[in-house]
Design a protein around this motif. Structure first.
Motif, PDB file in Angstrom:
ATOM      1  N   THR A  99       0.909  -1.250   0.078  1.00 16.71           N
ATOM      2  CA  THR A  99      -0.042   0.167  -0.021  1.00 16.71           C
ATOM      3  C   THR A  99       0.946   1.366  -0.002  1.00 16.71           C
ATOM      4  O   THR A  99       0.478   2.315  -0.814  1.00 16.71           O
ATOM      5  N   VAL A 100       2.056   1.364   0.754  1.00 14.66           N
ATOM      6  CA  VAL A 100       2.890   2.525   0.795  1.00 14.66           C
ATOM      7  C   VAL A 100       3.446   2.632  -0.604  1.00 14.66           C
ATOM      8  O   VAL A 100       3.514   3.837  -1.310  1.00 14.66           O
ATOM      9  N   ILE A 101       3.820   1.532  -1.147  1.00 18.10           N
ATOM     10  CA  ILE A 101       4.354   1.496  -2.708  1.00 18.10           C
ATOM     11  C   ILE A 101       3.318   2.275  -3.590  1.00 18.10           C
ATOM     12  O   ILE A 101       3.690   3.098  -4.365  1.00 18.10           O
ATOM     13  N   LYS A 102       2.104   1.524  -3.735  1.00 20.45           N
ATOM     14  CA  LYS A 102       1.220   2.003  -4.664  1.00 20.45           C
ATOM     15  C   LYS A 102       0.457   3.631  -4.124  1.00 20.45           C
ATOM     16  O   LYS A 102       0.496   4.357  -5.067  1.00 20.45           O
ATOM     17  N   GLU A 103       0.026   3.618  -3.049  1.00 19.11           N
ATOM     18  CA  GLU A 103      -0.808   4.677  -2.649  1.00 19.11           C
ATOM     19  C   GLU A 103       0.215   5.901  -1.901  1.00 19.11           C
ATOM     20  O   GLU A 103      -0.246   7.014  -1.876  1.00 19.11           O
ATOM     21  N   VAL A 104       1.361   5.694  -1.523  1.00 15.19           N
ATOM     22  CA  VAL A 104       2.098   6.677  -0.921  1.00 15.19           C
ATOM     23  C   VAL A 104       3.343   7.332  -2.185  1.00 15.19           C
ATOM     24  O   VAL A 104       3.097   8.186  -2.652  1.00 15.19           O
ATOM     25  N   MET A 105       4.041   6.364  -2.511  1.00 18.40           N
ATOM     26  CA  MET A 105       5.375   6.557  -3.238  1.00 18.40           C
ATOM     27  C   MET A 105       4.903   6.652  -4.676  1.00 18.40           C
ATOM     28  O   MET A 105       5.068   7.757  -5.285  1.00 18.40           O
ATOM     29  N   LEU A 106       4.088   5.864  -5.322  1.00 18.36           N
ATOM     30  CA  LEU A 106       3.692   6.039  -6.664  1.00 18.36           C
ATOM     31  C   LEU A 106       2.442   6.819  -6.859  1.00 18.36           C
ATOM     32  O   LEU A 106       1.990   6.983  -8.070  1.00 18.36           O
ATOM     33  N   ALA A 107       1.789   7.324  -5.619  1.00 18.03           N
ATOM     34  CA  ALA A 107       0.489   8.064  -6.005  1.00 18.03           C
ATOM     35  C   ALA A 107       1.085   9.308  -6.522  1.00 18.03           C
ATOM     36  O   ALA A 107      -0.144   9.604  -7.286  1.00 18.03           O
ATOM     37  N   ARG A 108       2.142   9.840  -6.600  1.00 15.08           N
ATOM     38  CA  ARG A 108       2.231  11.154  -7.464  1.00 15.08           C
ATOM     39  C   ARG A 108       3.201  10.774  -8.490  1.00 15.08           C
ATOM     40  O   ARG A 108       3.531  11.782  -9.271  1.00 15.08           O
ATOM     41  N   GLN A 109       3.351   9.719  -9.001  1.00 17.38           N
ATOM     42  CA  GLN A 109       3.902   9.203 -10.225  1.00 17.38           C
ATOM     43  C   GLN A 109       2.871   8.652 -11.325  1.00 17.38           C
ATOM     44  O   GLN A 109       2.726   7.309 -11.030  1.00 17.38           O
ATOM     45  N   PRO A 110       2.244   9.551 -11.868  1.00 18.12           N
ATOM     46  CA  PRO A 110       1.072   9.128 -12.694  1.00 18.12           C
ATOM     47  C   PRO A 110       1.724   7.956 -13.698  1.00 18.12           C
ATOM     48  O   PRO A 110       0.408   6.993 -14.005  1.00 18.12           O
ATOM     49  N   SER A 111       2.665   7.449 -14.027  1.00 15.61           N
ATOM     50  CA  SER A 111       2.912   6.428 -14.937  1.00 15.61           C
ATOM     51  C   SER A 111       2.830   5.088 -13.860  1.00 15.61           C
ATOM     52  O   SER A 111       2.418   4.096 -14.641  1.00 15.61           O
ATOM     53  N   SER A 162      13.309  16.265 -15.815  1.00 11.19           N
ATOM     54  CA  SER A 162      12.468  15.313 -14.920  1.00 11.19           C
ATOM     55  C   SER A 162      12.377  13.888 -15.481  1.00 11.19           C
ATOM     56  O   SER A 162      12.076  13.889 -16.576  1.00 11.19           O
ATOM     57  N   VAL A 163      12.657  12.865 -14.787  1.00 13.81           N
ATOM     58  CA  VAL A 163      12.598  11.345 -15.034  1.00 13.81           C
ATOM     59  C   VAL A 163      11.552  11.018 -14.100  1.00 13.81           C
ATOM     60  O   VAL A 163      12.146  10.168 -13.179  1.00 13.81           O
ATOM     61  N   ASP A 164      10.542  11.253 -14.142  1.00 14.36           N
ATOM     62  CA  ASP A 164       9.510  11.037 -12.807  1.00 14.36           C
ATOM     63  C   ASP A 164       8.187  10.563 -13.484  1.00 14.36           C
ATOM     64  O   ASP A 164       7.086  10.538 -12.317  1.00 14.36           O
ATOM     65  N   GLY A 165       8.132  10.031 -14.487  1.00 15.78           N
ATOM     66  CA  GLY A 165       6.486   9.366 -14.890  1.00 15.78           C
ATOM     67  C   GLY A 165       5.693  10.410 -14.888  1.00 15.78           C
ATOM     68  O   GLY A 165       4.325   9.804 -14.646  1.00 15.78           O
ATOM     69  N   GLY A 166       5.775  11.658 -14.877  1.00 17.09           N
ATOM     70  CA  GLY A 166       4.836  12.669 -15.023  1.00 17.09           C
ATOM     71  C   GLY A 166       4.577  13.340 -13.755  1.00 17.09           C
ATOM     72  O   GLY A 166       3.693  14.284 -13.589  1.00 17.09           O
ATOM     73  N   TRP A 167       5.150  12.979 -12.627  1.00 14.23           N
ATOM     74  CA  TRP A 167       5.185  13.585 -11.536  1.00 14.23           C
ATOM     75  C   TRP A 167       4.888  15.026 -11.441  1.00 14.23           C
ATOM     76  O   TRP A 167       3.946  15.778 -10.778  1.00 14.23           O
ATOM     77  N   THR A 168       5.615  15.843 -11.948  1.00 11.31           N
ATOM     78  CA  THR A 168       5.813  16.955 -11.660  1.00 11.31           C
ATOM     79  C   THR A 168       4.878  17.878 -12.843  1.00 11.31           C
ATOM     80  O   THR A 168       4.764  19.039 -12.840  1.00 11.31           O
TER      81      THR A 168
END
Ligand code: NAD
Length: 257
Positions: free
Chosen positions: A207-219, A249-255
């Motif tokens: 849940t941390v990986i999906k909902e916290v870490m990658l929550a802001r990484q749209p990819s 940025s190499v961030d899957g769309g985060w910014t």
């Protein structure tokens, strides 16, 4: 593209992004200097393996990036530094009113101050050879913030600011200075912050990986160390000669959010 004849110094490169960047620079033909603060044989073995795989010269130099003189000593010991990748970094996650001062000081020293010292030491070598690339591995946290990461966010915003200042100081020379801003990359640094984040949010690992870490990484995917290495190699190419003082940025769309 060949970086044959160039020497690249990558700080904090016995693991994670730094090692991935060193590998891609070696693949492109650069001689590489690996660095960390430990002295084990495994570090020299990593350099020997790069040398054997890519036919370049590769060395490991121990230097603690939390100590200014050692940062400058790394560049001196390298002897040549055409490409400087300031990558060494650590993380600590805590609310600011509970943030241990020693952790704050270490994060600012390793993630920000080290880049000041290595850049100051490397620019004269680049100027003597009439070519140079300073590439700072910042973060999406150099452009945005997250709670509980005050020291890291402060250090990475500082790195982005210093990148712009160095770019302006070298603008009329064949030297560029840019920052690469990764989103989440699954390296030992990220692994290490999963338990604390689980505790902060009261969540399990997935849940941390999906909902916290990658929550802001749209990819919804981690970026890879190979992608970071490829970005650094691009910044060393002639196509990037007029790119300076900027962030990639190499961030899957985060910014973009
Ligand atoms: P990592 O923990 O795998 O690697 C960090 C490297 O820094 C290691 O080689 C370590 O030995 C070195 N290091 C730590 N303290 C040092 C010191 N005092 N002196 C010399 N070397 C030292 O972490 P990583 O994820 O590969 O991080 C590398 C850089 O990328 C850091 O600056 C980090 O902030 C940045 N970054 C990482 C991510 C990510 O998701 N992994 C995202 C954005 C930015």
């Amino acid at each position: 593209m060949s970086l044959q004849g160039k020497t690249a110094v990558v700080t904090g490169s016995n693991s994670g992004i730094g090692l991935g960047v060193a590998r891609e620079l070696a693949r492109a033909g650069a001689d590489v200097v690996l660095n960390s603060f430990t002295d084990g044989d495994e570090n020299h073995a990593l350099a020997a393996a790069l040398s054997a795989e890519f036919g370049v010269s590769a060395r490991y130099i121990k230097a603690d990036m939390s100590v200014g003189e050692e940062c400058r000593g790394l560049i001196e010991a390298a002897g040549s530094c055409d490409i400087l990748v300031n990558n060494a970094g650590i993380q600590h996650v805590a609310p600011i009113d509970e943030f241990p001062q020693d952790k704050w000081d270490a994060i600012i020293a390793i993630n920000l101050n080290s880049a000041f010292h290595t850049t100051a030491a490397a620019l004269p070598l680049m100027r003597a050879k009439g070519w140079g690339r300073v590439i700072n591995i910042a973060s999406a946290h150099g452009l945005t913030a997250s709670p509980f990461k005050s020291a890291y966010v402060a250090a990475k915003h500082g790195v982005v600011g210093m990148t712009k200042a160095v770019a302006l100081e070298t603008a009329q020379e064949p030297i560029t200075c840019n920052a690469v801003c990764p989103g989440y990359v699954l390296t030992p640094l990220v692994e290490a912050q999963i338990p604390a984040t689980m505790e902060e949010y009261g969540m399990d690992r997935e849940t941390v990986i999906k909902e916290v870490m990658l929550a802001r990484q749209p990819s919804k995917e981690f970026a890879t160390v190979e992608q970071l290495g490829g970005t650094v190699v691009f910044l060393c190419s002639s196509a990037a000669a007029q790119m300076t003082g900027t962030t990639l940025s190499v961030d899957g769309g985060w910014t973009a959010l």
